[in-house]
Write an enzyme that holds these catalytic residues in place. Structure first.
Site, PDB file in Angstrom:
ATOM      1  N   GLN A 350       0.875  -1.181   0.000  1.00 33.25           N
ATOM      2  CA  GLN A 350       0.000   0.000   0.000  1.00 33.25           C
ATOM      3  C   GLN A 350       0.904   1.219   0.000  1.00 33.25           C
ATOM      4  OE1 GLN A 350      -3.715  -0.341   1.798  1.00 33.25           O
ATOM      5  NE2 GLN A 350      -4.029   1.144   0.184  1.00 33.25           N
ATOM      6  N   THR A 522       0.538  -2.540   7.246  1.00 34.36           N
ATOM      7  CA  THR A 522       0.594  -3.993   7.135  1.00 34.36           C
ATOM      8  C   THR A 522      -0.308  -4.476   5.994  1.00 34.36           C
ATOM      9  OG1 THR A 522       1.039  -3.972   9.493  1.00 34.36           O
ATOM     10  CG2 THR A 522       0.548  -6.102   8.565  1.00 34.36           C
ATOM     11  N   HIS A 523      -0.711  -3.549   5.115  1.00 40.03           N
ATOM     12  CA  HIS A 523      -1.585  -3.916   3.997  1.00 40.03           C
ATOM     13  C   HIS A 523      -0.770  -4.478   2.831  1.00 40.03           C
ATOM     14  CE1 HIS A 523      -4.456  -0.634   5.696  1.00 40.03           C
ATOM     15  NE2 HIS A 523      -4.425  -1.708   6.444  1.00 40.03           N
ATOM     16  N   LEU A 524      -0.305  -5.697   3.016  1.00 43.04           N
ATOM     17  CA  LEU A 524       0.419  -6.398   1.953  1.00 43.04           C
ATOM     18  C   LEU A 524      -0.589  -7.212   1.153  1.00 43.04           C
ATOM     19  CD1 LEU A 524       3.095  -7.452   4.474  1.00 43.04           C
ATOM     20  CD2 LEU A 524       3.673  -6.138   2.451  1.00 43.04           C
TER      21      LEU A 524
END
Lengths: 595, 217
Positions: A350, A522-524
C-alpha cells in the site's frame, strides 16, 4: 504423508490460520454440516484476557514489544529492493506488523472496513476502455479480479452485518439515501449502524475538503457506533473513542474481531475444533499431486502430526499463504526472468504517506481521542473517479483523517516539525506543540503490480523449523510515486482551507528505495492472485487453486494489484463469496469450479 | 465549545506539571549496568530529555531506572528479533543486520562512547561539560563514530528509542515517574473513555492522566 508424523483421525475440512478469513470459513463450513479443525500457530486469545481493562492499555507492551504480533524470532521474511541484491532478514518489527494468535491481525487491527470499488475489480479492462492499452506502463501486470461488484455485493453486505459496521450510505437500490461517499456504488442495504461521530480533526477536515470542492464522507468503521447484536447473535458495545485500537484487543467489545464477532459462536459448535500453537509445515498431496490429502503441522511440544482432510483452506496472513503454497508445491512458482508461473507473482503493498497540519496554538486537537476505523475521507482521487488521461499514471488514493488515537510514545517519536532535532529542549517544545495542536492527513494510495516485484523462497535463511524463509523483492515504481505526489498536492489545498499555521506535506520521492526500517502499513497483498486466466493467476475466481482443486486460499494474497482502500472488508467478502460457492456447488461435486 | 471547563482544566494540568518536576527522592541501584555505564546513562539521559520550562527531564522521570529494568526482559535478550545467521551487512534501508541483542548494544555502545570521550577529551562522557556531551551525542547520531562493528548510529537509535519509551510509557515499567511525561504532553493515559468528549471540539480535556496501576497525576 510424512513418515515421522502421527496421522490423526480425518476431518472434512482443515483450516490453516485463525484470523478473519479462517473464522468465516469455519463458520460457513460448520453451517454446511462439515467437521472443521482450525489450526493456528499462535496462542489462543480472547477479549476477556487480552483486552482486559486497564492492564491491556499498555502502549509499551502493545505497540513496542508487540504483544499480539508475529514472533519474528521463529519466522520472518527476507527483503531486497531488486533481484540483483542479496535479500536480508527482516529482523525487527518495523515496516509492517503481521499478527499471530487466534483472531490474527483481526484482533489488533483498527477497523476501517471498505467495499472494493467496482472499477478496481476490473482495473485492467477499465483502464484499457478509458485510455487504451498503451496507457499501461511497460512491466506493469495490470489485471482484473474475475469477479464483479454486483456478484460480490451480497457478501460485502453480509460482512458488514457480521462486523457491525458503522457508516453512512450514499445509494441503496439505485436511490440516493444519505450523505455518504458519492463515488461509492449502490448497495442492497444501509450500513447496520450509523456513522461514528467525527472527532474534532475529522470535523475540520470535512469542512475544509468540502470548501475546496471535494466530496467528504464518514469512513466506514467496524467500530460499533451503538450497541449491536450481529446475525450470529453476538453482542458489541458502543465505541467510546478510547484511542486504543491498533495493536490492542478492544476492551469495549466495540471493534469487530473474529474473537468477538464469530468465535464465541464457533467455539460452542460440536463440529468445530480449534487447535492453537500448531504451526503448519505443508499441505500434503496424493501421489499424482492433483489432490490435497491434509496438512502436516508441529505443535508447541514439537510433535509432528498429519491431519487428513477432504478440503484444505489456507487462511493465514497474505504472505504466509503464498509461502505455504510454495513450500507445498501448489501451483507453479513465479519465474520473473521468463515471466512464467504464478505463485509469488503480483506481490503488492500500500502506497501511504502521512502529512501533518499545525493549527492555531489555542486549539487542542486532542489526538489521544480516536476510533481505529473512524474519520473522514474523500475519494475524488481514488480508483477511476478522476481522469487519469492527462496525468499519465494508473491508480489512485483516498485521502483522509483517520485519528485512531495517538499515544504518548508514538507522539514522542513523531517529534516536531521538519528541521526539529530528535532530542533536547527544541525537540521537547516542537513535540508538545505537534501533539497538542496538529492533525495528520493520509494519502492511502494504491500500489500497482510489476513484473519484477514478487515473492519466492529465500536460498539462505530458514525458520525455526528448518524451512526456507519467504523472500520479498519489492521497490516503489515511478508510476506509483507520481500518483502519490499528485494526490498529496491536493492535501495542500485542504490544509490551506483549514487555516493551517504550518503544513508538512510528505510525498514519496523518486529514487528513494523502500525502507524496511520505517513503519508504513501492514496492507500487503497479492502473490497468489485470483483471476480468469491460469497463466496469470494462482487461483480461479472462487479462490480455488487451479492445480489442486480441494485447496482454497483466502486472503489479500488474492488481490491482483493494490487498491486505495484497506483490505479487510474485501478479504471478508471474498471469504463469504468462496464459501457460498463451496457450499452450493463444490461440496456436492468436488472438482474445479472454473476451467 | 471551549468554556469554563477548559480553563479549569488548563490550571489542573499546570499544577500537576509542577508537581511532576520534583525529582524523586528514592535512590535506585542498577542491576544490569555497572558504575561507569550508569554514570553514562544518567548523563546522556539528562541531555536527551533535559528538564526545562516545558516539563521534567529524563532524570526526574527515572528513565535510567526504566532502562535498567528493561534489560531484564526478553526483549533486551533479543527474544523478539530474528537472530539467526548468517549476519550479512547490506544497505541501511534493509534494516538491522548485526548479531547483537539490546543488552550487548548497550554494553558495547556505552564502552565505545566512553572510550571515544577518553581519547578525545581525556575523561569519560559523564565528566564532560554538557555542550561537549551534546557534540558527542550528535556525532553518534550522525554515525560518524564506530564502536567495533557497531556503527554509532545503531547504538544511538537504540538508546534514544528506549529513552523515549522510558519517559512516555506507563509508570508501571519504571519510568514516567508521577506520570510527568504524560502531563507534559497532555496525554490522559489509561483514561480511555471519551464518549462525552469526542465532540467537545478544540476544548482542553479536564481529567488528569492515569496509569494502569490507578496512580493519577
Amino acid at each position: 504423508m510424512s513418515a515421522d508424523a502421527r496421522r490423526l483421525r480425518p476431518v472434512d475440512v482443515v483450516i490453516v490460520g485463525g484470523g478473519w478469513a479462517g473464522s468465516i470459513m469455519a463458520k460457513e463450513m460448520t453451517e454446511a454440516g462439515r467437521s472443521v479443525v482450525m489450526l493456528e500457530r499462535g496462542a489462543d486469545r480472547s477479549t476477556a484476557a487480552d483486552g482486559a481493562y486497564p492492564a491491556s492499555l499498555d502502549e509499551l507492551e502493545a505497540n513496542f514489544r508487540y504483544r499480539l504480533f508475529q514472533d519474528l524470532s521463529k519466522n520472518t521474511v527476507t527483503i531486497r529492493n531488486n533481484s540483483q541484491q542479496t535479500a536480508l532478514p527482516y529482523r525487527r518489527m518495523s515496516a509492517f506488523l503481521p499478527g499471530e494468535g487466534v483472531g490474527g491481525a483481526g484482533l489488533h487491527w483498527s477497523g476501517v472496513h471498505f467495499r472494493m470499488p467496482p472499477d478496481d475489480l476490473r482495473l485492467r479492462s477499465r483502464v484499457i476502455e478509458k485510455y487504451g492499452r498503451r496507457f499501461i506502463p511497460e512491466g506493469m501486470n495490470l489485471q482484473d479480479y474475475g469477479v464483479t461488484y454486483e456478484e460480490l455485493e451480497p457478501f460485502f453486505d453480509k460482512a458488514e452485518k457480521v462486523f457491525g459496521t458503522s457508516g453512512e450510505a450514499y445509494m441503496v437500490d439505485g436511490k440516493v439515501v444519505g450523505n455518504g461517499n458519492v463515488f461509492s456504488p449502490s448497495r442492497s442495504d444501509t450500513f447496520p449502524l450509523p456513522a461514528l461521530k467525527d472527532v474534532y480533526t475529522a470535523h475540520l477536515f470535512r469542512k475544509a475538503a468540502a470548501e475546496v470542492g471535494f466530496h467528504p464522507y464518514s469512513l466506514p468503521a467496524a467500530n460499533a457506533s451503538r450497541q449491536y447484536v450481529n446475525p450470529y447473535g453476538v453482542q458489541m458495545g458502543p465505541c467510546n473513542f478510547c484511542g486504543y485500537c491498533s495493536g490492542y484487543a478492544c476492551y469495549m467489545y466495540s471493534k469487530a474481531s473474529p474473537n468477538v464477532n464469530i468465535l464465541p459462536v464457533l467455539r460452542r459448535h460440536p463440529l468445530f475444533e480449534l487447535r492453537p500453537r500448531c504451526h503448519v509445515l505443508r499441505v500434503e498431496k496424493d501421489a499424482d499431486g492433483r489432490r490435497a490429502t491434509g496438512v502436516t503441522y508441529i505443535d508447541a511440544q514439537g510433535q509432528v502430526f498429519t491431519q487428513p482432510a477432504e478440503l484444505v483452506i489456507l487462511t493465514a496472513f497474505q504472505f504466509h499463504n503464498v509461502r505455504l503454497m510454495l513450500l507445498s508445491g501448489i501451483g507453479r512458482p513465479y519465474d520473473p526472468v521468463h515471466n512464467e508461473g504464478v505463485v509469488g507473482r503480483n506481490f503488492v503493498y500500500q502506497n501511504v504517506t502521512t502529512s501533518t497540519v499545525w493549527l492555531d496554538p489555542k486549539v487542542e486537537t486532542n489526538q489521544y481521542i480516536g476510533a481505529g476505523g473512524g474519520g473522514v475521507a474523500f475519494d475524488d482521487f481514488n480508483s477511476e473517479n478522476f481522469d487519469h488521461g492527462p496525468l499519465g499514471f494508473v491508480g489512485g488514493s483516498p485521502v483522509w483523517v483517520n485519528q485512531a488515537g495517538v499515544r504518548a510514545i508514538a507522539a514522542a517519536n513523531a517529534g516536531g516539525p521538519p528541521g526539529t532535532p530528535r532530542w533536547g529542549s527544541a525537540w521537547k517544545a516542537g513535540m508538545i506543540d505537534t501533539y497538542r495542536h496538529s492533525l495528520r492527513i493520509d494519502a492511502h494510495g494504491a500500489n500497482m503490480a510489476y513484473r519484477d516485484v514478487y515473492l519466492d523462497l529465500d536460498p539462505t535463511w530458514k525458520d525455526a523449523y528448518g524451512q526456507p524463509l519467504l523472500r520479498m523483492t519489492f521497490d516503489w515504481k515511478d508510476n506509483d510515486i507520481r500518483m502519490n505526489r499528485y494526490v498529496v498536492d491536493r492535501i495542500g489545498d485542504v490544509a490551506k482551507a483549514m487555516g493551517a499555521r504550518r503544513t508538512h506535506l510528505v510525498r514519496r520521492e523518486f529514487g528513494v528505495p523502500f525502507d524496511t526500517r520505517q513503519y508504513q502499513t501492514t496492507h500487503l497483498g497479492g502473490g497468489a492472485v485470483m483471476g480468469e486466466d491460469p497463466q496469470t493467476s494462482a487461483l480461479n475466481r472462487y479462490l480455488q487453486s487451479w492445480d489442486v482443486h480441494n485447496v482454497f486460499v483466502i486472503g489479500a494474497n488474492a488481490f491482483p494489484q493494490g487498491t486505495g482502500y484497506n483490505p479487510t472488508g474485501m478479504v471478508a467478502a471474498l471469504a463469504y463469496w468462496a464459501a457460498h460457492h463451496i457450499r452450493t456447488t463444490y461440496l456436492a461435486q468436488p472438482g474445479p469450479l472454473a476451467g | 465549545m471551549q468554556g469554563v471547563a477548559g480553563v479549569a482544566a488548563c490550571s489542573t494540568f499546570l499544577s500537576s506539571r509542577m508537581r511532576a518536576a520534583t525529582p524523586p527522592a528514592k535512590a535506585y541501584t542498577p542491576r544490569f549496568f555497572d558504575g561507569a555505564e550508569w554514570d553514562f546513562l544518567l548523563a546522556a539521559c539528562d541531555r536527551l530529555i533535559p528538564a526545562d520550562e516545558n516539563g521534567p527531564g529524563a532524570l526526574a522521570l527515572d528513565v535510567p531506572r526504566f532502562l535498567d529494568m528493561q534489560m531484564d526482559t526478553p526483549y533486551a535478550h533479543g527474544a523478539q528479533w530474528f537472530m539467526d545467521g548468517p549476519f550479512v551487512q547490506g544497505p541501511d534501508n534493509l534494516g538491522y543486520q548485526l548479531p547483537y541483542d539490546p543488552r550487548t548494544l548497550y554494553r558495547r555502545g556505552i564502552a565505545g562512547m566512553n572510550a571515544h570521550a577518553a581519547t578525545r577529551h581525556g575523561r569519560p562522557f559523564a565528566s564532560l561539560a554538557p555542550s561537549v556531551q551534546d557534540e558527542l551525542l550528535q556525532a553518534a547520531e550522525k554515525g560518524t563514530l564506530a564502536f567495533g562493528d557497531i556503527p554509532s548510529r545503531v547504538f544511538f537509535d537504540q538508546l534514544l528509542a528506549n529513552v523515549m519509551e522510558g519517559a512516555f510509557s506507563d509508570p508501571v515499567h519504571g519510568g514516567n515517574t508521577r506520570l510527568g511525561g504524560w502531563v507534559m504532553l497532555g496525554f490522559p493515559g489509561a483514561r480511555a473513555d471519551f464518549m462525552d468528549w469526542v465532540d467537545r471540539y478544540g476544548a482542553h480535556y479536564p481529567l488528569g492522566s492515569i496509569s494502569i496501576s490507578g496512580e493519577t497525576a
